[in-house]
Design a protein around this motif. Structure first.
Motif, PDB file in Angstrom:
ATOM      1  N   PHE A 177       0.970  -1.325  -0.025  1.00 43.03           N
ATOM      2  CA  PHE A 177       0.066   0.126  -0.077  1.00 43.03           C
ATOM      3  C   PHE A 177       1.101   1.341   0.046  1.00 43.03           C
ATOM      4  CE2 PHE A 177      -2.165   3.280   2.303  1.00 43.03           C
ATOM      5  CZ  PHE A 177      -3.364   3.488   1.339  1.00 43.03           C
ATOM      6  N   VAL A 178       1.904   1.142   0.869  1.00 48.71           N
ATOM      7  CA  VAL A 178       2.726   2.420   1.063  1.00 48.71           C
ATOM      8  C   VAL A 178       3.525   2.654  -0.488  1.00 48.71           C
ATOM      9  CG1 VAL A 178       4.806   3.439   1.860  1.00 48.71           C
ATOM     10  CG2 VAL A 178       2.943   2.317   3.141  1.00 48.71           C
ATOM     11  N   LEU A 179       4.156   1.381  -0.960  1.00 44.61           N
ATOM     12  CA  LEU A 179       4.942   1.691  -1.995  1.00 44.61           C
ATOM     13  C   LEU A 179       4.048   1.929  -3.502  1.00 44.61           C
ATOM     14  CD1 LEU A 179       7.628  -1.072  -2.177  1.00 44.61           C
ATOM     15  CD2 LEU A 179       7.938   1.231  -2.179  1.00 44.61           C
ATOM     16  N   VAL A 180       2.952   1.322  -3.565  1.00 41.53           N
ATOM     17  CA  VAL A 180       2.152   1.537  -4.705  1.00 41.53           C
ATOM     18  C   VAL A 180       1.281   2.685  -4.718  1.00 41.53           C
ATOM     19  CG1 VAL A 180       0.715   0.343  -6.352  1.00 41.53           C
ATOM     20  CG2 VAL A 180       2.590  -0.990  -5.223  1.00 41.53           C
ATOM     21  N   LEU A 260      12.329   1.072   3.991  1.00 44.29           N
ATOM     22  CA  LEU A 260      10.995   1.628   3.474  1.00 44.29           C
ATOM     23  C   LEU A 260      10.684   2.955   4.552  1.00 44.29           C
ATOM     24  CD1 LEU A 260       8.513   1.562   1.847  1.00 44.29           C
ATOM     25  CD2 LEU A 260       7.402   0.101   3.473  1.00 44.29           C
ATOM     26  N   PHE A 261      10.896   2.650   5.810  1.00 49.20           N
ATOM     27  CA  PHE A 261      10.420   3.709   6.704  1.00 49.20           C
ATOM     28  C   PHE A 261      11.784   4.598   7.057  1.00 49.20           C
ATOM     29  CE2 PHE A 261       6.907   0.706   8.059  1.00 49.20           C
ATOM     30  CZ  PHE A 261       6.151   0.982   7.020  1.00 49.20           C
ATOM     31  N   GLY A 262      12.717   4.161   6.518  1.00 50.96           N
ATOM     32  CA  GLY A 262      13.948   5.021   6.933  1.00 50.96           C
ATOM     33  C   GLY A 262      14.529   5.822   5.760  1.00 50.96           C
ATOM     34  N   ALA A 263      15.240   5.510   4.860  1.00 50.49           N
ATOM     35  CA  ALA A 263      15.998   5.950   3.672  1.00 50.49           C
ATOM     36  C   ALA A 263      14.649   6.337   2.787  1.00 50.49           C
ATOM     37  CB  ALA A 263      16.777   5.275   2.970  1.00 50.49           C
ATOM     38  N   TYR A 264      13.865   5.522   2.479  1.00 51.15           N
ATOM     39  CA  TYR A 264      12.799   5.883   1.427  1.00 51.15           C
ATOM     40  C   TYR A 264      12.006   6.934   1.893  1.00 51.15           C
ATOM     41  CZ  TYR A 264       8.898   4.976  -1.664  1.00 51.15           C
ATOM     42  OH  TYR A 264       7.811   5.338  -2.523  1.00 51.15           O
ATOM     43  N   ALA A 265      11.707   7.082   3.218  1.00 52.45           N
ATOM     44  CA  ALA A 265      10.631   8.034   3.777  1.00 52.45           C
ATOM     45  C   ALA A 265      11.322   9.302   3.652  1.00 52.45           C
ATOM     46  CB  ALA A 265      10.303   7.731   5.163  1.00 52.45           C
ATOM     47  N   ARG A 266      12.684   9.379   3.731  1.00 52.96           N
ATOM     48  CA  ARG A 266      13.571  10.572   3.924  1.00 52.96           C
ATOM     49  C   ARG A 266      13.933  10.973   2.504  1.00 52.96           C
ATOM     50  NH1 ARG A 266      15.768   7.933   8.467  1.00 52.96           N
ATOM     51  NH2 ARG A 266      17.468   7.532   7.328  1.00 52.96           N
ATOM     52  N   ARG A 267      13.982  10.237   1.461  1.00 53.10           N
ATOM     53  CA  ARG A 267      14.259  10.770   0.171  1.00 53.10           C
ATOM     54  C   ARG A 267      13.667  11.777  -0.465  1.00 53.10           C
ATOM     55  NH1 ARG A 267      19.287   8.760  -0.578  1.00 53.10           N
ATOM     56  NH2 ARG A 267      18.507   6.688  -0.247  1.00 53.10           N
ATOM     57  N   PHE A 278      11.719   1.357  -6.981  1.00 57.66           N
ATOM     58  CA  PHE A 278      11.805   0.314  -8.072  1.00 57.66           C
ATOM     59  C   PHE A 278      12.810  -0.935  -7.383  1.00 57.66           C
ATOM     60  CE2 PHE A 278      14.466  -2.488 -10.926  1.00 57.66           C
ATOM     61  CZ  PHE A 278      13.706  -2.937 -11.963  1.00 57.66           C
ATOM     62  N   GLY A 279      13.760  -0.639  -6.624  1.00 52.21           N
ATOM     63  CA  GLY A 279      14.680  -1.620  -5.717  1.00 52.21           C
ATOM     64  C   GLY A 279      13.748  -2.330  -4.704  1.00 52.21           C
ATOM     65  N   ALA A 281      10.473  -2.391  -4.515  1.00 52.27           N
ATOM     66  CA  ALA A 281       9.420  -3.246  -5.150  1.00 52.27           C
ATOM     67  C   ALA A 281       9.680  -4.638  -5.447  1.00 52.27           C
ATOM     68  CB  ALA A 281       8.924  -2.412  -6.383  1.00 52.27           C
ATOM     69  N   LEU A 282      11.046  -4.629  -6.320  1.00 55.96           N
ATOM     70  CA  LEU A 282      11.579  -5.946  -6.529  1.00 55.96           C
ATOM     71  C   LEU A 282      11.848  -6.933  -5.380  1.00 55.96           C
ATOM     72  CD1 LEU A 282      12.449  -7.697  -9.024  1.00 55.96           C
ATOM     73  CD2 LEU A 282      14.631  -6.502  -9.162  1.00 55.96           C
ATOM     74  N   GLY A 283      12.683  -6.202  -4.585  1.00 51.89           N
ATOM     75  CA  GLY A 283      13.193  -6.974  -3.395  1.00 51.89           C
ATOM     76  C   GLY A 283      11.937  -7.407  -2.324  1.00 51.89           C
ATOM     77  N   GLY A 284      11.003  -6.532  -2.407  1.00 52.87           N
ATOM     78  CA  GLY A 284       9.779  -6.638  -1.647  1.00 52.87           C
ATOM     79  C   GLY A 284       9.064  -7.996  -2.243  1.00 52.87           C
ATOM     80  N   THR A 285       8.772  -7.843  -3.544  1.00 56.79           N
ATOM     81  CA  THR A 285       8.276  -9.062  -4.214  1.00 56.79           C
ATOM     82  C   THR A 285       8.790 -10.429  -3.989  1.00 56.79           C
ATOM     83  OG1 THR A 285       7.453  -7.464  -5.763  1.00 56.79           O
ATOM     84  CG2 THR A 285       7.383  -9.732  -6.360  1.00 56.79           C
ATOM     85  N   VAL A 286      10.186 -10.404  -3.999  1.00 59.34           N
ATOM     86  CA  VAL A 286      10.730 -11.506  -4.115  1.00 59.34           C
ATOM     87  C   VAL A 286      10.716 -12.151  -2.651  1.00 59.34           C
ATOM     88  CG1 VAL A 286      13.106 -12.808  -4.023  1.00 59.34           C
ATOM     89  CG2 VAL A 286      12.324 -11.193  -5.751  1.00 59.34           C
ATOM     90  N   VAL A 287      10.977 -11.248  -1.643  1.00 52.00           N
ATOM     91  CA  VAL A 287      10.588 -11.714  -0.235  1.00 52.00           C
ATOM     92  C   VAL A 287       9.352 -12.232  -0.212  1.00 52.00           C
ATOM     93  CG1 VAL A 287      10.920 -10.843   2.082  1.00 52.00           C
ATOM     94  CG2 VAL A 287      12.742 -10.370   0.556  1.00 52.00           C
ATOM     95  N   ALA A 288       8.387 -11.529  -0.193  1.00 54.74           N
ATOM     96  CA  ALA A 288       6.827 -11.843  -0.126  1.00 54.74           C
ATOM     97  C   ALA A 288       6.590 -12.920  -0.755  1.00 54.74           C
ATOM     98  CB  ALA A 288       5.994 -10.717  -0.432  1.00 54.74           C
ATOM     99  N   ALA A 289       6.959 -13.262  -1.878  1.00 56.07           N
ATOM    100  CA  ALA A 289       6.812 -14.625  -2.825  1.00 56.07           C
ATOM    101  C   ALA A 289       7.401 -15.762  -1.906  1.00 56.07           C
ATOM    102  CB  ALA A 289       7.308 -14.568  -4.130  1.00 56.07           C
ATOM    103  N   GLY A 290       8.667 -15.492  -1.519  1.00 59.03           N
ATOM    104  CA  GLY A 290       9.559 -16.463  -0.693  1.00 59.03           C
ATOM    105  C   GLY A 290       8.697 -16.984   0.497  1.00 59.03           C
ATOM    106  N   ILE A 291       8.071 -16.000   1.468  1.00 51.85           N
ATOM    107  CA  ILE A 291       7.449 -16.153   2.556  1.00 51.85           C
ATOM    108  C   ILE A 291       6.167 -16.886   2.325  1.00 51.85           C
ATOM    109  CG2 ILE A 291       6.270 -15.201   4.549  1.00 51.85           C
ATOM    110  CD1 ILE A 291       8.201 -13.033   4.485  1.00 51.85           C
TER     111      ILE A 291
END
Length: 647
Positions: A177-180, A260-267, A278-279, A281-291
């Motif tokens: 929700f936050v990313l998209v 997400l709540f550190g560097a991304y929020a301050r960028r 993009f990074g 989203a890609l990494g989060g998708t891989v981790v979420a699919a793995g879980i």
């Protein structure tokens, strides 16, 4: 400067209480997890009476199971174990069969076969039956009252399963929700807390499942949670590997949340912000699919029909549920606790939710076909009935979502947000946390002069009062917007239904699939038809009419013990084994499953203690109830019963 977050209103509190009651009722009536591997046959059969002791006991299952040295135990009438403890793998092709050898020279009597194992989809399965050698006898074997997977350990395991699903939904859906949909939400404290709590819940629930696993599948004792030997054995199983892999992936998920709540929020740089998006989203998708894959690896999708297709479909199904319901939870928190949510963010979520529902419907259709198989199973099995409930709840959610969509179209941006309709500020453009919002725009000159004259403690108190007043004014402005208030109510209702839906899904994953249940039923029927293929039925039943010479034994043979015509011979014997002359004997057969009978049989007296009948017609195979009425005098008689399997 810190402000007080708005409280949930009484209407919200009442609704959450109702949802909690519904959830409690559902979980309270769920009972222990149903086995997904069913016993479809055994040799000897349940209740069989054999002339000589068999050399081994064989069990046939509907799907693959994990066996250990004590998975099959054979106990004599005194409760002493009479098997060798060496499990024999007798599987051939699609037939799943295991056996255990018996000690030689077993005496006559009734023997109990107790078995306990774990099915291929990680659920424990157990049961017991008896067979007799020579003639039935009394037995002192006492089996546990609580089925494997039940009791306190089963209840705790079920709660941990529900919390693991809930944590996964909130973690993945909130992050998506936050990313998209709402990048500015990365700086909103309530949203941050929600996602972090999802991670903590999933991690804690996974650890609990790992610790409870040995007690859940083997002993049923809560004290064995800290058994290191049991934990080591669990880690060597497929489920243990899946749970430990999930913990490793949660470590990667923690890094995702921190960025997400550190560097991304301050960028603030737009290009850097896009690259980081993009990074993530890609990494989060891989981790979420793995879980999600840790569930697919260890549960329904990993066994049965088309596992190579079912596992990726199951992963997509779980991700779609998480994005839809987790995003809904994040939106609810944002609407109730955040200063403002742009219409553009709600519009994006509406689009994402629609796509998730489409994926959910497509994958759910395939899973339903795979697990149910026939239309009749939808109504005749517990799995099918729960699936219908789940489909109904999803339909209700889609309907409420349509109502929410109408509120979104009427939604107007609140004044003073700093954005226009359809536009959104970048994460660094403004501070959105209620705890971090300052309110220098509202102090009056009188308050400023007073603040200069009081000590530091008084100044802090006045600042807190101003923050509380500003929060109340801002909440009042939000509540005055009927469209926004309507959207909050509809989203809250969606979230309430989603809680119940998640509970139904948890119970559904612990229920024997309809296809397996039907196949197991057919297997049991076939096994029943072949219960006594090569020898006649021979049973002995003690009786006591209560009068003089009222005690004895009925020995009955039915030849060939199959459907069609049978020859019946019945012997009435005294306790010392000599024939007992009685005035009358009657026999009746009933097949309760097919509502056939009772079919009466009036045998003819051949000689003292010997009665006979020919042409005894039994029209169908199955487990028949045989009732023998013995009259020893004009007033003394009794009816004794025995289940016999007709091939």
């Amino acid at each position: 400067m810190t402000s007080t977050a708005p409280r949930l209103g009484p209407a919200l509190t009442r609704l959450l209480l109702v949802v909690a009651a519904l959830l409690g009722t559902l979980l309270a009536t769920a009972g222990p997890a149903s086995a997904h591997a069913a016993l479809t046959g055994s040799d000897p059969q349940d209740g069989a009476v054999v002339a000589t002791a068999p050399k081994q006991v064989n069990l046939t299952f509907s799907e693959q199971v994990a066996m250990s040295g004590d998975s099959i135990r054979v106990l004599d009438p005194s409760g002493k174990r009479v098997d060798t403890g060496e499990i024999r793998d007798l599987c051939s092709g699609s037939v799943v069969r295991y056996g255990v050898a018996l000690l030689p020279g077993l005496p006559d009597g009734t023997y109990t076969v107790a078995w306990q194992t774990v099915s291929a989809d990680s659920h424990p399965v157990s049961g017991a039956f008896t067979f007799s050698v020579g003639a039935p006898s009394t037995t002192s074997v006492a089996l546990p009252d609580t089925a494997v997977g039940g009791g306190l350990v089963g209840a705790l395991y079920g709660i941990a399963r529900y919390l693991s699903y809930a944590g996964f939904v909130v973690l993945v859906g909130g992050g998506a929700f936050v990313l998209v949909c709402w990048p500015r939400g990365a700086a909103v404290r309530p949203v941050q807390r929600l996602v972090v709590q999802g991670w903590l819940t999933l991690t804690a629930a996974t650890l609990a499942l790992l610790l409870l696993r040995h007690a859940y599948t083997r002993t049923g004792k809560l004290a064995d949670v800290l058994d290191l030997g049991g934990l080591q054995a669990v880690l060597q199983t497929k489920t243990g590997a899946a749970l430990s892999s999930r913990l490793l992936l949660l470590g990667a998920a923690a890094l995702f949340v921190a960025v997400l709540f550190g560097a991304y929020a301050r960028r603030t740089d737009e290009k850097e912000h896009k690259d980081l998006t993009f990074g993530l989203a890609l990494g989060g998708t891989v981790v979420a699919a793995g879980i999600a894959g840790t569930w697919a690896l260890a549960e329904h999708a990993s066994t049965g029909l088309q596992p190579g297709v079912a596992m990726p479909v199951d992963i997509l199904h779980l991700l779609a549920v998480a994005v839809w319901l987790g995003g809904l939870t994040a939106l609810l928190v944002a609407l109730h606790r955040a200063p403002s949510v742009e219409r553009a963010a709600v519009d994006r979520y509406s689009t994402v939710a629609f796509g998730s529902v489409v994926v959910l419907a497509a994958t759910g259709l395939y899973q339903s076909w795979r697990q149910v198989g026939t239309w009749s199973a939808l109504t005749d099995t517990r799995y099918g009935q729960l699936l219908l409930v789940k489909i109904g709840l999803v339909a209700v959610l889609v309907g409420i979502g349509w109502v929410s969509r109408r509120w979104v179209r009427r939604l107007a941006e609140p004044a003073g947000v700093g954005t226009t309709s359809g536009e959104e500020a970048s994460p660094g453009d403004e501070t959105t946390s209620e705890e971090e919002t300052t309110f220098e725009e509202e102090p009056t000159s009188a308050v400023s002069e007073a603040s200069d004259q009081v000590d530091a403690g008084r100044a802090e108190q006045l600042a807190r009062q101003r923050a509380a007043v500003a929060t109340a004014l801002r909440k009042k402005e939000r509540d005055a917007d009927p469209e926004r208030a309507g959207l909050r109510r509809s989203v809250l209702t969606e979230a309430a239904v989603a809680v119940v839906l998640l509970a139904v899904t948890t119970v559904l994953t612990s229920t024997e699939p309809a296809r397996t249940e039907e196949e197991a039923g057919k297997g049991r029927t076939a096994a029943g038809a072949a219960a006594v293929p090569d020898r006649p039925i021979d049973v002995r039943i003690p009786f006591d009419t209560g009068g003089v010479d009222g005690k004895g034994t009925v020995q009955l043979t039915l030849d060939p013990g199959r459907t069609g015509a049978n020859a019946l011979h019945l012997y009435v014997l005294r306790p010392n084994g000599r024939p007992l002359d009685v005035p009358e004997v009657k026999v009746a057969f009933t097949l309760k499953e097919k509502e056939i009978g009772p079919l009466p049989v009036l045998p003819d007296r051949i000689q003292t203690g010997h009665w006979s009948a020919t042409g005894v017609q039994l029209p169908m195979p199955g487990e028949w109830l045989m009732q023998v009425t013995v009259r020893t005098s004009d007033i003394d008689q009794t009816t004794i019963e025995k289940n016999v399997k007709i091939g």
